[in-house]
Design a protein around this motif. Structure first.
Motif, PDB file in Angstrom:
ATOM      1  N   ARG A 272      68.581  33.336  -2.032  1.00 22.57           N
ATOM      2  CA  ARG A 272      69.021  34.733  -2.152  1.00 22.57           C
ATOM      3  C   ARG A 272      68.382  35.414  -3.353  1.00 22.57           C
ATOM      4  NH1 ARG A 272      72.547  37.656  -4.822  1.00 22.57           N
ATOM      5  NH2 ARG A 272      73.253  35.863  -6.055  1.00 22.57           N
ATOM      6  N   LEU A 273      68.302  34.691  -4.502  1.00 26.44           N
ATOM      7  CA  LEU A 273      67.685  35.265  -5.693  1.00 26.44           C
ATOM      8  C   LEU A 273      66.203  35.551  -5.459  1.00 26.44           C
ATOM      9  CD1 LEU A 273      69.321  33.073  -8.494  1.00 26.44           C
ATOM     10  CD2 LEU A 273      69.810  35.464  -7.966  1.00 26.44           C
ATOM     11  N   ARG A 274      65.514  34.595  -4.770  1.00 23.07           N
ATOM     12  CA  ARG A 274      64.104  34.824  -4.489  1.00 23.07           C
ATOM     13  C   ARG A 274      63.923  36.056  -3.599  1.00 23.07           C
ATOM     14  NH1 ARG A 274      63.921  29.110  -4.146  1.00 23.07           N
ATOM     15  NH2 ARG A 274      64.227  29.195  -1.884  1.00 23.07           N
ATOM     16  N   SER A 275      64.813  36.217  -2.622  1.00 22.04           N
ATOM     17  CA  SER A 275      64.725  37.371  -1.737  1.00 22.04           C
ATOM     18  C   SER A 275      64.929  38.674  -2.503  1.00 22.04           C
ATOM     19  CB  SER A 275      65.761  37.241  -0.619  1.00 22.04           C
ATOM     20  OG  SER A 275      65.764  38.368   0.215  1.00 22.04           O
ATOM     21  N   GLU A 276      65.906  38.674  -3.424  1.00 27.14           N
ATOM     22  CA  GLU A 276      66.159  39.877  -4.213  1.00 27.14           C
ATOM     23  C   GLU A 276      64.967  40.219  -5.099  1.00 27.14           C
ATOM     24  OE1 GLU A 276      69.743  39.403  -6.399  1.00 27.14           O
ATOM     25  OE2 GLU A 276      71.054  39.567  -4.642  1.00 27.14           O
ATOM     26  N   MET A 277      64.346  39.196  -5.716  1.00 23.36           N
ATOM     27  CA  MET A 277      63.185  39.454  -6.563  1.00 23.36           C
ATOM     28  C   MET A 277      62.012  39.976  -5.758  1.00 23.36           C
ATOM     29  SD  MET A 277      63.118  36.534  -9.510  1.00 23.36           S
ATOM     30  CE  MET A 277      63.360  35.163  -8.413  1.00 23.36           C
ATOM     31  N   ASP A 279      62.230  41.662  -3.010  1.00 22.64           N
ATOM     32  CA  ASP A 279      62.534  43.050  -2.665  1.00 22.64           C
ATOM     33  C   ASP A 279      62.284  43.978  -3.845  1.00 22.64           C
ATOM     34  OD1 ASP A 279      63.236  42.302  -0.139  1.00 22.64           O
ATOM     35  OD2 ASP A 279      65.404  42.249  -0.523  1.00 22.64           O
ATOM     36  N   LEU A 280      62.630  43.506  -5.063  1.00 27.09           N
ATOM     37  CA  LEU A 280      62.453  44.326  -6.257  1.00 27.09           C
ATOM     38  C   LEU A 280      60.975  44.574  -6.556  1.00 27.09           C
ATOM     39  CD1 LEU A 280      63.827  45.702  -8.702  1.00 27.09           C
ATOM     40  CD2 LEU A 280      63.602  43.527  -9.916  1.00 27.09           C
ATOM     41  N   LEU A 281      60.115  43.577  -6.327  1.00 23.94           N
ATOM     42  CA  LEU A 281      58.698  43.684  -6.660  1.00 23.94           C
ATOM     43  C   LEU A 281      57.853  44.267  -5.531  1.00 23.94           C
ATOM     44  CD1 LEU A 281      58.227  40.236  -8.431  1.00 23.94           C
ATOM     45  CD2 LEU A 281      58.562  42.455  -9.505  1.00 23.94           C
ATOM     46  N   LYS A 282      58.446  44.436  -4.373  1.00 28.39           N
ATOM     47  CA  LYS A 282      57.659  44.869  -3.213  1.00 28.39           C
ATOM     48  C   LYS A 282      57.050  46.254  -3.452  1.00 28.39           C
ATOM     49  CE  LYS A 282      57.958  45.265   1.822  1.00 28.39           C
ATOM     50  NZ  LYS A 282      58.879  45.203   2.993  1.00 28.39           N
ATOM     51  N   ASP A 283      55.713  46.366  -3.279  1.00 28.85           N
ATOM     52  CA  ASP A 283      54.972  47.628  -3.453  1.00 28.85           C
ATOM     53  C   ASP A 283      54.058  47.783  -2.249  1.00 28.85           C
ATOM     54  OD1 ASP A 283      53.675  49.880  -4.320  1.00 28.85           O
ATOM     55  OD2 ASP A 283      52.538  48.867  -5.910  1.00 28.85           O
ATOM     56  N   THR A 284      54.593  48.405  -1.195  1.00 32.15           N
ATOM     57  CA  THR A 284      53.882  48.463   0.080  1.00 32.15           C
ATOM     58  C   THR A 284      52.569  49.221  -0.016  1.00 32.15           C
ATOM     59  OG1 THR A 284      56.005  48.380   1.217  1.00 32.15           O
ATOM     60  CG2 THR A 284      54.102  49.085   2.508  1.00 32.15           C
ATOM     61  N   ASP A 285      52.565  50.359  -0.726  1.00 37.29           N
ATOM     62  CA  ASP A 285      51.346  51.176  -0.775  1.00 37.29           C
ATOM     63  C   ASP A 285      50.417  50.787  -1.917  1.00 37.29           C
ATOM     64  OD1 ASP A 285      52.782  52.114  -2.894  1.00 37.29           O
ATOM     65  OD2 ASP A 285      53.162  54.102  -2.049  1.00 37.29           O
ATOM     66  N   GLY A 286      50.818  49.849  -2.770  1.00 36.24           N
ATOM     67  CA  GLY A 286      49.930  49.348  -3.814  1.00 36.24           C
ATOM     68  C   GLY A 286      49.606  50.341  -4.900  1.00 36.24           C
ATOM     69  N   ASP A 287      50.523  51.301  -5.175  1.00 36.23           N
ATOM     70  CA  ASP A 287      50.234  52.303  -6.214  1.00 36.23           C
ATOM     71  C   ASP A 287      50.763  51.910  -7.579  1.00 36.23           C
ATOM     72  OD1 ASP A 287      52.920  52.535  -5.785  1.00 36.23           O
ATOM     73  OD2 ASP A 287      52.892  54.652  -5.192  1.00 36.23           O
ATOM     74  N   GLY A 288      51.321  50.692  -7.690  1.00 36.71           N
ATOM     75  CA  GLY A 288      51.845  50.243  -8.983  1.00 36.71           C
ATOM     76  C   GLY A 288      53.297  50.575  -9.212  1.00 36.71           C
ATOM     77  N   VAL A 289      53.959  51.252  -8.270  1.00 41.64           N
ATOM     78  CA  VAL A 289      55.375  51.588  -8.369  1.00 41.64           C
ATOM     79  C   VAL A 289      56.106  50.871  -7.243  1.00 41.64           C
ATOM     80  CG1 VAL A 289      57.095  53.441  -8.371  1.00 41.64           C
ATOM     81  CG2 VAL A 289      54.835  53.839  -9.366  1.00 41.64           C
ATOM     82  N   ALA A 290      57.131  50.095  -7.603  1.00 42.03           N
ATOM     83  CA  ALA A 290      57.874  49.340  -6.599  1.00 42.03           C
ATOM     84  C   ALA A 290      58.522  50.273  -5.592  1.00 42.03           C
ATOM     85  CB  ALA A 290      58.936  48.477  -7.280  1.00 42.03           C
ATOM     86  N   ASP A 291      58.674  49.769  -4.355  1.00 46.31           N
ATOM     87  CA  ASP A 291      59.223  50.591  -3.281  1.00 46.31           C
ATOM     88  C   ASP A 291      60.584  51.174  -3.626  1.00 46.31           C
ATOM     89  OD1 ASP A 291      56.984  50.047  -1.866  1.00 46.31           O
ATOM     90  OD2 ASP A 291      57.913  48.665  -0.421  1.00 46.31           O
ATOM     91  N   LYS A 292      61.414  50.419  -4.371  1.00 45.20           N
ATOM     92  CA  LYS A 292      62.761  50.909  -4.687  1.00 45.20           C
ATOM     93  C   LYS A 292      62.729  52.112  -5.625  1.00 45.20           C
ATOM     94  CE  LYS A 292      65.551  46.851  -3.733  1.00 45.20           C
ATOM     95  NZ  LYS A 292      66.676  46.002  -4.179  1.00 45.20           N
TER      96      LYS A 292
END
Length: 442
Positions: A272-277, A279-292
């Motif tokens: 669960r912790l790995r999944s949360e991390m 999700d936190l680091l996910k950057d779909t468009d690669g602009d340096g800003v996380a999706d959240k």
């Protein structure tokens, strides 16, 4: 020699008492589930001056008479004990019946009566087996016994049709006896047993019936009685270590299953912790800003964005100037480092850290400083997990500063995991120091 043996019986009994007392103290000191090992028994039954175990009988009609006895027993293991037995009663016989062999009766003695004044013996008793091996306290057991002792008796005999007369005057004859027996016990309650047994006593002499034929006499005692356990706790004689070992194996299996359940739960929590991390680091468009934190998802690759992930309307001017960092600037950063706290095992910044981070963000905007963020962890957990967590925490700080107006292009976030400790990981205090995010202005 017989008198010496008779004198040693009290010594043997005293040794039995002392040895049992020492063992009982040892058991009481080392075993919280104390087992009682002392017991006494009373019995009554039938005495006969014969035995089916071989040898010739001296009289054609051996009568059955009342006998009674008592004993004290010390149980050393569930299978072995020592028992001090005493038996009294009478033995009778005559030649009023024809011999089964058809031979004529040539004995000068027509009848006898023996008063068994005392019969004392020390016997080893071996429990052969319990009926149910998976019951810690079985209800039925069989045993065998054997030992040695002394019998004291007075004999009266009759010759022809005359009455009974003393065989040896008023003298008590003492002779060595070897008792061999079998028995069965039934557990009636926690402290009381029904005791059924049969003992054949081989006499070291030929005086028991007043007729000397050159072969040793013998007599049998078949009895029934009650045995009473002494002291607190359950009876050691009924204690079944095989069943206890079986129970301990079951308990160990249950403990192992419980530990496996805890391990599975911990694995699920780590997942669960790995999944949360992730999700936190996910950057779909690669602009340096996380999706959240990205308010403009899907920006084309290479687009310069602001802290919220949206394209800048005008390119930021490149200002070439000398960077001067004052002690006041460093103090702002140092205070932010000291107050920086995350949720346990997560990259979520606690709200108490916002005030000092806001001052760092204002400093970056005001003086256009560049900032390097370096995340570090202790060595608890796997290398891969620590690298991801350190990177996630550095990125989380970067994202927060950018959300407060700082230029994302001037902030570098890197995670080093446990690779650059500043203290020992062998103590809690050292591990606390190693869990940090370093700020470097330039």
């Amino acid at each position: 020699m017989k008198q010496n043996l008779f004198k040693t019986l009290p010594v043997a009994f005293a040794a039995l008492l002392i040895g049992g007392s020492v063992q009982a103290q040892d058991q009481a000191g080392t075993n919280s589930n104390q087992l009682t090992s002392w017991s006494i028994g009373v019995n009554a039954g039938v005495l006969t001056p014969t035995s089916p175990l071989g040898g010739k009988n001296d009289f054609s009609n051996n009568k059955s008479s009342l006998g009674y006895g008592l004993y004290i027993k010390k149980q050393f293991t569930p299978y072995f004990s020592l028992r001090l037995d005493g038996v009294r009663g009478k033995l009778k016989g005559d030649n009023t019946e024809k011999w089964k062999s058809g031979l004529p009766n040539v004995s000068p003695v027509s009848a006898f009566e023996t008063d068994l004044s005392y019969s004392g013996s020390l016997n080893a008793v071996v429990n052969l087996f319990n009926i149910d091996m998976f019951n810690k306290n079985s209800a039925l057991q069989l045993y065998a016994s054997g030992g040695a002792g002394l019998a004291g008796y007075k004999v009266k005999t009759a010759v022809g049709g005359a009455g009974l007369k003393d065989y040896a005057g008023d003298k008590t004859i003492s002779e060595l006896i070897i008792p061999v027996g079998l028995g069965a016990k039934v557990k009636l309650s926690e402290k009381i047993n029904l005791d059924l047994g049969w003992t054949v006593n081989f006499v070291d002499g030929d005086n028991l019936d007043g007729f000397y034929r050159g072969q040793n006499d013998k007599y049998s005692y078949a009895y029934g009685g009650l045995e009473f356990a002494l002291g607190k706790g359950k009876q050691l004689a009924w204690h079944n270590p095989v069943a206890l070992t079986y129970d301990e194996a079951l308990q160990a299996k249950q403990t192992a299953n419980a530990l496996k359940g805890d391990l599975d739960a911990q694995k699920a929590e780590n997942a669960r912790l790995r999944s949360e991390m992730n999700d936190l680091l996910k950057d779909t468009d690669g602009d340096g800003v996380a999706d959240k934190l990205d308010k403009c998802p899907g920006t084309p690759s290479g687009t310069v964005v602001d802290g919220s992930g949206c394209p800048l309307k005008t390119p930021a001017p490149v200002v070439q100037e000398k960077v001067i960092i004052t002690e006041a600037d460093r103090k702002v950063v140092d205070e932010a480092i000291r107050n920086l706290e995350f949720d346990l095992g997560k990259a979520t910044i606690r709200s108490k850290s916002y005030a000092t981070l806001n001052r760092v963000a204002a400093l970056l905007v005001e003086k256009n400083f560049s900032l390097k963020l370096a995340g570090h962890t202790d060595n608890t957990g796997s290398m891969a997990l620590n690298l991801r967590l350190s990177k996630a925490r550095a990125e989380s700080v970067k994202a927060y500063l950018v959300s407060q107006g700082a230029n994302a292009s001037r902030i570098e976030a890197t995670g080093y995991g446990p690779n650059q400790p500043i203290a020992t990981n062998k103590t809690a205090a050292g591990r606390q120091k190693n869990r940090r995010v370093e700020f470097t202005l330039y």
